[in-house]
Design an enzyme around this catalytic site. Structure first.
Site, PDB file in Angstrom:
ATOM      1  CG  ASP A 134       1.072 -64.752   6.569  1.00  0.00           C
ATOM      2  OD1 ASP A 134       1.810 -64.182   5.566  1.00  0.00           O
ATOM      3  OD2 ASP A 134       0.751 -65.858   7.611  1.00  0.00           O
TER       4      ASP A 134
ATOM      5  N   GLY B 235       8.397 -66.136  -0.806  1.00  0.00           N
ATOM      6  CA  GLY B 235       9.434 -66.508  -1.513  1.00  0.00           C
ATOM      7  C   GLY B 235       8.904 -65.349  -2.644  1.00  0.00           C
TER       8      GLY B 235
ATOM      9  CG  ASP C 206       0.172 -71.508   3.280  1.00  0.00           C
ATOM     10  OD1 ASP C 206       1.266 -70.822   3.437  1.00  0.00           O
ATOM     11  OD2 ASP C 206      -1.122 -71.502   4.250  1.00  0.00           O
TER      12      ASP C 206
HETATM   13  C1  GLA Z   1      -1.064 -68.394   6.889  1.00  0.00           C
HETATM   14  C2  GLA Z   1       0.796 -68.700   6.376  1.00  0.00           C
HETATM   15  C3  GLA Z   1      -0.026 -70.525   7.419  1.00  0.00           C
HETATM   16  C4  GLA Z   1      -0.146 -69.719   8.623  1.00  0.00           C
HETATM   17  C5  GLA Z   1      -1.351 -68.938   8.160  1.00  0.00           C
HETATM   18  C6  GLA Z   1      -2.294 -68.038   9.787  1.00  0.00           C
HETATM   19  O1  GLA Z   1      -1.407 -68.587   5.120  1.00  0.00           O
HETATM   20  O2  GLA Z   1       1.147 -69.190   5.291  1.00  0.00           O
HETATM   21  O3  GLA Z   1       1.478 -70.704   7.322  1.00  0.00           O
HETATM   22  O4  GLA Z   1       0.473 -68.907   9.332  1.00  0.00           O
HETATM   23  O5  GLA Z   1      -1.753 -67.553   7.430  1.00  0.00           O
HETATM   24  O6  GLA Z   1      -3.646 -67.639   9.064  1.00  0.00           O
END
Ligand code: GLA
Length: 400
Positions: free
Chosen positions: A150, A200, A221
């Site tokens: 992430d 992205g 998300d």
């Molecule tokens: C971000 C990601 C999600 C998930 C959360 C977990 O928001 O985009 O897909 O992995 O973190 O904390």
């Protein structure tokens, strides 16, 4: 979260990546878009050892494994604390990660995990900053097959701290952080799918493939709401040239079976993600999955579109009012066409005339409607009625 820098920094990124040492070997993994399940969309922080075992059991019992779903991915909130040697321990929800990985492997499945290049993950658990090699080695020792990496706290903790006013330098730091983990994974010698989750930014599709990244999120998300799903879909148009075997655009994990999506919306979401050659990571509660949701997730014809070995992502060919027409080329000279009614009027089926010529087709064609399973005849300008947020997905084996 905010956008880090304009597209002009892509050139710097490309220069940086080109100058970098050898790429990760990607030949073994993700030759077609990864398929599996991920804990986040339904369970979020409630994920635990038992839930992951249940998901693995259900993937086998429901026929999803036979349909191609292989990766069982643990998202955020498995992390505990680091000890004096920097070794990251799991928290009490995951008493023995190696045993869990062995269990998932014993089902003929693979297992994935999650981390962040920052000091913390997005849910504020322990991240990998400064421990990349150590963490990668630990994942490999557990038998991990997939890492979702992430961004989150890397922005304030590193980018804004080290380079407060220099967007180009921030981008270099971010790329270097992803490259560092990529190399750490490669150094383990274990084939591990490498998935970036940085929404992205900074045209990730331009620089990630060169460093051996297998998939990269192209958006923020997803949510189990039609408007959000459609917004993500709309952001994929134009990215098709970046997808291919070993390196995929990722418009986020599936919400099929989650929230209050209608059957048509679930079907349309799944169809369009298959058209996009997107990773198909189910994100629902498999133990309580309704039969009609299982039928969507295991539609072999639709999965075959997603998994087509050419890996050619669909393009948005044209729109007519609230109807969108997308197409993709498949191996063996075949073609898939998706006709999507994005209008919200439940009472209008938008009678619409499909233009075969705009799709580059001449004369009448036979196709297979992949949701009814029936053969259909397609003629130029024929009237097609599609309900709100529903889709017609057709495979044409001999387009001309
Ligand atoms: C971000 C990601 C999600 C998930 C959360 C977990 O928001 O985009 O897909 O992995 O973190 O904390």
């Amino acid at each position: 979260m905010r956008f880090l820098s304009p597209l002009s920094f892509v050139a710097i990124a490309i220069a940086l990546v080109t100058a970098a040492p050898p790429k990760r070997a990607t030949a073994q993994v993700a030759q077609t878009p990864p398929m599996g399940w991920n804990s986040w969309n339904y369970f979020a922080e409630k994920v635990n050892d038992k839930g992951v075992r249940t998901a693995a059991d259900q993937i086998v019992a429901t026929g999803m494994k036979d349909a191609g779903y292989i990766y069982v991915n643990i998202d955020d909130t498995w992390e505990g604390q680091r000890d004096a040697n920097g070794v990251l321990h799991t928290n009490s929800k995951f008493p023995d990660m190696k045993a869990l990985a062995d269990y998932v492997h014993s089902k003929g499945l693979k297992i994935g995990i999650y981390s962040s290049p920052g000091p913390k993950t997005c849910a504020n658990y322990e991240g990998s900053l400064g421990h990349e090699e150590q963490d990668a080695q630990m994942y490999a020792s557990w038998g991990i097959d997939y890492l979702k990496y992430d961004l989150c706290s890397f922005i304030p903790a590193v980018l804004e701290k080290q380079e407060p006013n220099n967007k180009a330098a921030q981008m270099r730091l971010m790329i270097a952080a992803y490259d560092k983990m990529g190399k750490a994974l490669k150094a383990t010698g274990r084939p591990i799918v490498y998935s970036l989750c940085q929404y992205g930014w900074d045209s990730v599709w331009e620089w990630a493939p060169a460093m051996g990244v297998n998939l990269w999120r192209t958006t923020g998300d997803i949510e189990p709401k039609w408007d959000r799903i459609y917004a993500l879909l709309s952001q994929q148009s134009g990215l098709e040239k970046y997808a291919g075997p070993g390196h995929w655009n990722d418009p986020d994990m599936l919400e099929v079976g989650n929230g209050k999506l209608s059957l048509a919306e679930n079907r349309a979401h799944f169809s369009m993600w298959a058209m996009l050659a997107s990773p198909l990571l189910a994100g629902n509660d498999l133990a309580n999955m309704k039969p009609e949701i299982k039928d969507i997730l295991t539609n072999h014809d639709v999965i075959a579109i997603d998994q087509d070995k050419m890996g050619k992502q669909a393009e948005h060919v044209y729109s007519d009012g609230e109807v969108e027409v997308w197409s993709r080329t498949l191996s063996g000279g075949a073609m898939a066409v998706a006709v999507l009614n994005v209008g919200s009027d439940r009472y209008s089926t938008h009678p619409f005339h499909l233009s075969l010529s705009k799709l580059g087709l001449h004369g009448a064609h036979k196709g297979k409607d992949l949701w009814s399973g029936k053969e259909m005849n397609l003629t130029d300008g024929q009237s097609i009625e599609i309900a709100s947020h529903d889709v017609l997905l057709v495979r044409i084996d001999s387009p001309r």
